[in-house]
Each structure stands twice: as C-alpha cells, then as structure tokens.
Design an enzyme around this catalytic site. Structure first.
Site, PDB file in Angstrom:
ATOM      1  N   CYS A   1      -5.957  -1.077   3.237  1.00 57.59           N
ATOM      2  CA  CYS A   1      -6.294  -1.635   4.543  1.00 57.59           C
ATOM      3  C   CYS A   1      -7.812  -1.608   4.751  1.00 57.59           C
ATOM      4  O   CYS A   1      -8.393  -0.528   4.871  1.00 57.59           O
ATOM      5  CB  CYS A   1      -5.604  -0.854   5.657  1.00 57.59           C
ATOM      6  SG  CYS A   1      -5.952  -1.498   7.309  1.00 57.59           S
TER       7      CYS A   1
ATOM      8  N   CYS B   1      -9.797   0.981  -4.560  1.00 56.16           N
ATOM      9  CA  CYS B   1     -10.084   2.411  -4.690  1.00 56.16           C
ATOM     10  C   CYS B   1     -10.333   2.815  -6.142  1.00 56.16           C
ATOM     11  O   CYS B   1     -10.934   3.862  -6.407  1.00 56.16           O
ATOM     12  CB  CYS B   1      -8.920   3.240  -4.131  1.00 56.16           C
ATOM     13  SG  CYS B   1      -8.662   3.026  -2.352  1.00 56.16           S
TER      14      CYS B   1
ATOM     15  N   HIS C   1      -1.523   1.033  -8.707  1.00 55.20           N
ATOM     16  CA  HIS C   1      -2.974   1.116  -8.889  1.00 55.20           C
ATOM     17  C   HIS C   1      -3.665   0.253  -7.849  1.00 55.20           C
ATOM     18  O   HIS C   1      -3.335  -0.916  -7.678  1.00 55.20           O
ATOM     19  CB  HIS C   1      -3.379   0.666 -10.289  1.00 55.20           C
ATOM     20  CG  HIS C   1      -4.839   0.852 -10.573  1.00 55.20           C
ATOM     21  ND1 HIS C   1      -5.351   2.034 -11.072  1.00 55.20           N
ATOM     22  CD2 HIS C   1      -5.900   0.024 -10.402  1.00 55.20           C
ATOM     23  CE1 HIS C   1      -6.661   1.919 -11.212  1.00 55.20           C
ATOM     24  NE2 HIS C   1      -7.018   0.700 -10.807  1.00 55.20           N
ATOM     25  N   CYS C   2      -4.633   0.834  -7.153  1.00 53.07           N
ATOM     26  CA  CYS C   2      -5.414   0.088  -6.163  1.00 53.07           C
ATOM     27  C   CYS C   2      -6.727  -0.332  -6.806  1.00 53.07           C
ATOM     28  O   CYS C   2      -7.531   0.517  -7.210  1.00 53.07           O
ATOM     29  CB  CYS C   2      -5.672   0.945  -4.922  1.00 53.07           C
ATOM     30  SG  CYS C   2      -6.742   0.124  -3.715  1.00 53.07           S
TER      31      CYS C   2
END
Length: 319
Positions: free
Chosen positions: A152, A141, A137-138
C-alpha cells in the site's frame, strides 16, 4: 555514493503519499475544530459534543494508521532459506526435473501445504528461499512478506500478517471519521449557501465547504475499500489470493483457508473482545502455518495449535 543518493531519493518519493494523507488530516483538524467548532458553532453544548466525539475518532484513526506504517513486515525465517550447498547445487543443475527434486527434498521438512500450479515447491528466486504458505515476494520492499495482502503506497509499507489488523482498523476508523465529519458539518455546509452565511467569516466558510466535500469523497472511497476487506475477512482470504487462487497439495481451492466466519474473525482479531478494535497485536498464529478447511486439526485452532503472536514475541526469529 550514487546508489545511496538514489535510495534516499526513492525513499522520499515513497513517503509522499503518507505526507499527503497526514497533511490532509492536519488540515481537517484545523478546519473542523477551529473554523467550524470554535468559530462557527454558536451553541456551547454543541461545540463540546462535537469536539468530545471528534477527538477519540481521530486518535483511534491515527493510532491505527501509524501502527500500519511502522510495524515491520515479517519475512520467512532462516529455516526457509536455502543453505549454500543446496543453492549451489540448484544453480548448477539446469534440468527442471532435478531442480524440482532438489527443492522438494529441501522443503519436505518445512510446514508448507501450498504449491505452484505445476505442483512444485513455491520458491523465491530473489530471496533464495522456500515461500511459506500465503507468503509472496514484494518487489517494492524487496523481500518476501508473510501472508502478504498487498503493498500500500498510502502507508508506504506492505500489508501482511504483522499489520493487516491495523490496516483494517485504520480504514474502518477513517470511514467513521469521514462520515462523522460530513454529517456534523452538513448543517454549516448548507448554511454557506443560505442567507445566514454572512454571520460566518468568508474564509471559515470555505474551509467548512472543502471539509464537507473532502469528507464525503473520502468516505465513498473508503466505504468500498472497507467493505471489500470485510468480505475478505469473512472468507479468510487475502487480496492476492482473490486474484491468484492458492494451490494446495490436493489442487487449487479459492476458499481453502476459510474456517467459517467466527474462526476467521478470531484468527485476525484474537479471542479477547477487549482488544478487537484496538490496534494491538492479537492475531493468532506465527505467520508461517495456517489451518485449512480440510484439515481436521483446524477444529482446534483456538485451543492451542497456533500460538498467539505478540509484539514482543517472535519477530526476533525472522529475517
């Protein structure tokens, strides 16, 4: 209204690194092509050689950069999302053993081989989904990303299954670009400090000096970054997996996805050599399942078990 304005402000802030990199590249084009090649280089043949070599490098670097930025990351498909009935049952049960049993029951039909350190299904509380192997999981985002390597800020995107090849090509071409610019401008950088500097305009000199310094500094940074990712490719490992060792049903194994250099390379760049160094989608697999070094079927990796992912292909099935 307020949340929308806040979202727009955050979007602008997250775009600043991309705008900075783009501005540096635009300035480097002006400094190299105009100030150095057109105004400082006297030999016509030297001008032509410099410009002819420069533009393909620039084109490949920018092509890879924009592909990294604008390729959407892939998230787990709907099959990995907990249905309402299962989610309600999970939320109502506070017993950890029962919750583990619910997730194991739901996930037993899913193609997963990675677990938590305690042997449980890898579950995302925010996405309400079972995590496919190598997915994470980001928080930036706000979604789970298939084969997530890292987020990044310089590309304002997650680097994962769908764009990792483009990211590696970008830093590789960027390194070549910086080395080429530094080497070809070295002569005129030295000339700045020599008696011959009077033959070139002062402002042109400054552009060339700053261009040389910028190219050298970026080259040093990119060299270590590119070298590190080349090492990861040889081990078929992501940046996150270097920090957090993947746990299989048989236990933790740092190089569990390592199939050997040739297969690791082919898994990322594909089997057709013509497209290895072009920023086009040639990676094998669908981002959900991966052979591991202890899997007998991984010997048939390039013979059909894992279909080749294409730009027009499977993105429609993902949420």
């Amino acid at each position: 209204m307020a949340p929308r304005v806040l979202w727009m402000c955050l979007s602008v802030l997250k775009s600043i690194p991309v705008l900075f990199i783009t501005s540096v590249i635009v300035w480097s084009y002006y400094a190299y092509v105009f100030q150095m090649c057109l105004f400082s280089v006297n030999n016509i043949a030297e001008k032509v050689i410099y410009i002819v070599i420069y533009h393909p490098l620039l084109a490949m670097m920018m092509w890879s950069y924009w592909k990294t930025i604008f390729t959407p990351v892939m998230s787990p498909p709907k099959e990995f999302l907990l249905p309402g009935s299962v989610l309600e049952q999970l939320q109502q049960d506070v017993n950890q053993i029962n919750r583990r049993a619910i997730l194991m029951q739901f996930g037993k039909t899913l193609p997963t081989q990675c677990r938590t350190l305690t042997g449980e299904m890898r579950y995302c509380e925010k996405c309400k989904a079972i995590k496919p192997d190598r997915a994470h999981h980001c928080s930036v985002c706000g979604r789970c990303v298939l084969k997530m390597d890292h987020h990044c800020p310089w590309v304002n995107n997650c680097v994962g299954f769908s764009n990792y090849k483009f990211f590696v090509l970008f830093i590789g071409y960027a390194l070549m670009y910086c080395i080429y610019v530094a080497l070809s401008s070295l002569k005129y950088f030295i000339q700045f400090w020599s008696k011959a500097r009077d033959s070139i305009s002062h402002m042109g000199n400054l552009h060339i000096v700053f261009l040389f310094f910028a190219a050298v500094m970026f080259a040093i940074s990119l060299l270590s970054l590119f070298g590190y990712h080349c090492f990861l490719i040889t081990r078929n490992r992501t940046t996150l997996e270097s920090v957090q060792v993947p746990v299989f049903t048989t236990g933790p194994e740092k190089d569990g996805f390592d199939l050997g250099f040739r297969k690791n390379f082919a898994y990322l760049f594909g089997s057709d050599r013509r497209f290895w160094f072009l920023p086009t989608a040639t990676s094998f697999g669908n981002g959900l399942t991966y052979p591991n070094r202890n899997d007998d079927e991984s010997k048939d990796l390039l013979l059909g078990r894992h279909q080749q992912w294409s730009e027009e292909g499977e993105g429609e099935d993902f949420v």
